[in-house]
Write an enzyme that holds these catalytic residues in place. Structure first.
Site, short mmCIF file in Angstrom:
data_model
loop_
_atom_site.label_atom_id
_atom_site.label_comp_id
_atom_site.label_asym_id
_atom_site.label_seq_id
_atom_site.Cartn_x
_atom_site.Cartn_y
_atom_site.Cartn_z
NE ARG A 28 -4.01 2.05 0.62
CZ ARG A 28 -4.45 3.00 -0.20
NH1 ARG A 28 -3.87 3.20 -1.37
NH2 ARG A 28 -5.47 3.76 0.14
N GLY A 29 0.88 1.97 -1.10
CA GLY A 29 1.83 3.05 -1.29
C GLY A 29 1.84 4.11 -0.21
CD GLU A 30 -3.18 5.86 2.04
OE1 GLU A 30 -3.82 5.64 3.08
OE2 GLU A 30 -3.62 6.55 1.10
CG ASP A 31 -0.41 2.23 4.86
OD1 ASP A 31 -0.88 3.37 4.99
OD2 ASP A 31 -1.06 1.19 5.03
CB THR A 32 5.07 0.63 3.20
OG1 THR A 32 4.41 0.12 2.02
CG2 THR A 32 4.35 0.16 4.44
NE ARG A 33 4.20 4.79 -3.94
CZ ARG A 33 3.95 3.88 -4.89
NH1 ARG A 33 4.96 3.36 -5.56
NH2 ARG A 33 2.72 3.48 -5.13
N GLY A 61 2.83 4.94 -19.88
CA GLY A 61 1.71 4.85 -20.80
C GLY A 61 0.86 3.61 -20.65
CD GLU A 95 -0.90 -4.89 -6.57
OE1 GLU A 95 -0.78 -3.77 -7.09
OE2 GLU A 95 -0.22 -5.28 -5.60
#
Length: 306
Positions: A28-33, A61, A95
């Site tokens: 989850r990008g907003e948590d751990t990116r 693209g 995913e």
């Protein structure tokens, strides 16, 4: 603390696949990116593990959904970082559902990381996961909720790494990367092992190395030119290098040291073992000191030279 992962699956020979990636990294990008996953990805790549991470690997693209699903199918291992807000994202849950499908249809291996969540949160939809599913159940994705729930329950039953506020993340990442790395060599083919007579010689050489006994071993292979010394040493290196913290393969050292000097050879050795391109040796004496300190710090280093 991190627990050693054992979330592997026995793959029948009929399920043997060709893979474009070693690892698909789901998170989850907003948590751990920008923190945990950033460091994890860097260490995976430094170890030579080809890792698919959407913002690093996705061609410009392409539509995100189909590209990610295709990347999952082409990855040998799925490394899933379950954070507190993972279940908020329908993309993450799609995913995960596809990953769990690939476990059965393609023999994929799943390695879960429970990052500040408890595995039971996934299995029983507790806390943040329960709140997320409450919203999904009345939203536009309500028809997917059951398949997502089954995927989370299956993932929550896998053994993995549990990372909480008491964990040392750098140590956990090292353990994760080490485990991933140790899994991959058994999936690779040693191209030299099909040569007639090499298997017996290879086993004899490995027994002389006494890898599991500790200590320092120097093995010299002597023989006439063209007799297979390099082939045998290379085959052994491919098989055992993943067991060591650092490893390097230095070719033609007599010629290279004559042409470029011992300093350059020292820089090459340190760069390979440390997995960095920024090593600069000021003098041969300084290089010897740097190598000595490195060897004292790392308990397991393998080096093949000829």
């Amino acid at each position: 603390m991190a627990s050693s992962s054992s979330a592997s699956h026995s793959v029948p020979a009929s399920m043997s696949q060709s893979w474009n990636y070693d690892v698909f990294l789901s998170f989850r990008g907003e948590d751990t990116r920008r923190n945990f996953v950033d460091h994890l990805y860097k260490d995976l790549v430094q170890q030579g593990i080809q890792t698919y991470k959407d913002d690093e690997t996705l061609p410009r693209g392409e539509r995100i959904g189909p590209a990610l699903l295709k990347a999952i199918q082409e990855s040998r291992i799925a490394l899933v970082v379950f954070s507190q807000n993972y279940a908020d994202s329908s993309w993450c849950l799609d995913e995960l559902a596809h990953i769990m499908e690939c476990v059965d249809t393609r023999g994929q291996i799943v390695e879960p990381v429970f990052y500040h969540v408890d595995p039971s949160d996934l299995r029983k939809l507790k806390r943040k996961y329960g709140e997320a599913f409450g919203e999904h159940s009345v939203g536009e994705n309500k028809h997917k909720v059951e398949s997502w729930r089954k995927a989370l329950e299956k993932a929550g039953n896998l053994s993995g790494w549990v990372i909480d506020e008491n964990s040392h993340e750098a140590k956990c990442i090292k353990e994760i990367v080490g485990t991933i790395s140790s899994r991959l060599p058994s999936l690779f083919t040693n191209v030299n092992k099909d040569l007639i007579g090499i298997e017996t010689r290879l086993q004899d050489l490995k027994s002389k190395l006494e890898i599991q006994s500790g200590g320092v071993r120097f093995i010299g292979i002597w023989g006439v030119g063209g007799g297979g010394k390099t082939t045998l040493a290379s085959a052994a290196y491919v098989e055992i290098s993943h067991l060591f913290e650092g490893c390097c393969l230095l070719e033609n050292i007599r010629e290279e040291s004559s042409k470029q000097g011992l300093k350059k050879l020292q820089e090459n050795f340190l760069s390979l073992v440390l997995k960095t391109k920024d090593v600069v040796v000021g003098s041969e004496i300084e290089g010897r000191g740097m190598i000595e300190r490195l060897l004292c710090r790392c308990s397991r280093i393998a080096c093949l030279v000829w």
